[in-house]
Design an enzyme around this catalytic site. Structure first.
Site: not given
Ligand code: UT7
Length: 339
Positions: A119, A262, A292
């Site tokens: 990226c 980005h 993204n």
């Molecule tokens: O170019 C760089 C590329 N990568 C990035 O930019 C990633 C940067 N990170 C992020 O954008 C965020 O960390 C994410 C959007 C990927 C995830 O958001 P988050 O607020 O960090 O969520 P999390 O991983 O802490 O997950 C929270 C909850 C979990 O459930 P439990 O364990 O609390 O019950 C996940 O299982 O959300 C759940 N979850 C979802 N629920 C519905 C994770 N993905 C999803 C989804 N839909 N797509």
């Protein structure tokens, strides 16, 4: 000697272009494949839809369209290009896709090669192009940032598949006098020690070769991402590198016309803008429509904002790319547009 060479010239940003696949996939549609919801994706990322390359399209075709649009804006013919840099992590050919782009647009006088920095690739490529232009080694360069991550996403992994899309964006740069430099400053960083938080590794399959020798078969796994760690990396390192860049160039954040980051997550964009008290209307974002798109996000967003008149000649843009590697960088750019 290097210092002397670096100071002999500057660069001008002359034209931009972009191309995206026709098929848009909404959050609700993704919900038919994985357990997710429009509400969850929008509130955690700002993404509403993403474009995915279909059977009648290709990344090469998008690269060609984006490049031709950038050349048309600058008023240049393809045969006036000296170099093509294609920033991509998803080439059609592992030996490099840039020569195919060169052939497609008829840039018969240009050397062409790929540059891979995920990226951060577009920003790294712009800075690389600037070195050839500043030394006077070249006059005109095309930089394309393009990725087709849809081929490498695990579409059953809801933690990552909701984020990514496909696109291509292009920028053409020209050598100029040193006192008319559109690249006011840049900083580039990498930290391979933290690379495992976002990777697309080779498969580990081995096949017998001869006797007790075996060979590793070609092929890659799917994108592996620790979202929380990538998020923490971004909200820590992007403000830090932008802060260093503003300091080294003696630039007040209040003088910036645009923040062009980005496009990974709207929460990351907002956190960085807050750090510098940059108001929301100066923060460029098209995450809602495209998600993204890796190396393509910055040039696609630039192109959109130039064509709709938000970015005007003379505007000052702080840009930062960040992602796998880990890699990150920042550049202070001025948009000139066609001569
Ligand atoms: O170019 C760089 C590329 N990568 C990035 O930019 C990633 C940067 N990170 C992020 O954008 C965020 O960390 C994410 C959007 C990927 C995830 O958001 P988050 O607020 O960090 O969520 P999390 O991983 O802490 O997950 C929270 C909850 C979990 O459930 P439990 O364990 O609390 O019950 C996940 O299982 O959300 C759940 N979850 C979802 N629920 C519905 C994770 N993905 C999803 C989804 N839909 N797509």
């Amino acid at each position: 000697m290097v210092e002397q060479l670096l100071k002999t010239g500057g660069v001008k940003l002359r034209g931009c272009g972009s191309a995206t696949p026709s098929r848009s996939i909404t959050n609700a549609e993704l919900g038919l494949r994985v357990e997710t919801s429009d509400e969850w994706i929008r509130s955690r990322t700002g993404i509403a839809a993403r474009r995915v390359i279909g059977p009648d399209e290709s990344l090469s075709e998008l690269n060609g369209l984006a490049a031709e649009r950038a050349l048309a804006m600058a008023g240049w013919s393809a045969d006036s290009l000296d170099l093509i840099l294609l920033a991509t992590s998803t080439p059609d050919d592992l030996f490099g896709s840039a020569p195919r782009l060169q052939a497609r647009i008829g840039a018969v006088n240009a050397a062409a090669f790929d540059l891979t920095a995920a990226c951060s690739g577009f920003l790294f490529a712009v800075v690389t192009a600037a070195q050839y232009l500043r030394t006077g080694a070249m006059r005109r360069i095309l930089v394309v940032g393009a990725d087709q991550l849809s081929s490498w996403v695990d579409w059953d992994d809801r933690r990552s598949c909701v984020l990514f899309g496909d696109a291509a964006g292009a920028l053409v740069l020209e050598a100029s006098d040193p006192d008319e430099d559109d690249l006011a400053g840049f900083l580039l960083r990498s930290d391979g020690r933290r690379g495992e938080v976002l990777q697309l590794p080779q498969g580990a399959e081995h096949s017998p070769l001869v006797g007790d020798a075996s060979h590793q078969r070609g092929g890659f796994q799917t994108i592996q991402m620790n979202g929380q760690e990538v998020y923490k990396f971004a909200v820590r390192e992007v403000p830090a590198i932008l802060d260093s860049l503003l300091n080294t160039t003696a630039t007040d954040a209040a003088c910036l016309d645009w923040l062009l980051l980005h496009q990974a997550n709207q929460r990351i964009l907002d956190a960085v803008a807050d750090r510098f008290s940059i108001p929301g209307e100066k923060v460029l974002s098209n995450l809602a429509s495209y998600g993204n798109t890796s190396a393509a996000t910055i040039p696609v967003m630039l192109d959109e904002a130039v064509r709709d008149g938000r970015i005007q000649p003379g505007h000052l843009i702080a840009s930062s790319g960040f992602g796998a590697g880990l890699s990150w960088g920042a550049a202070l750019l001025r948009w000139s547009g066609p001569a």
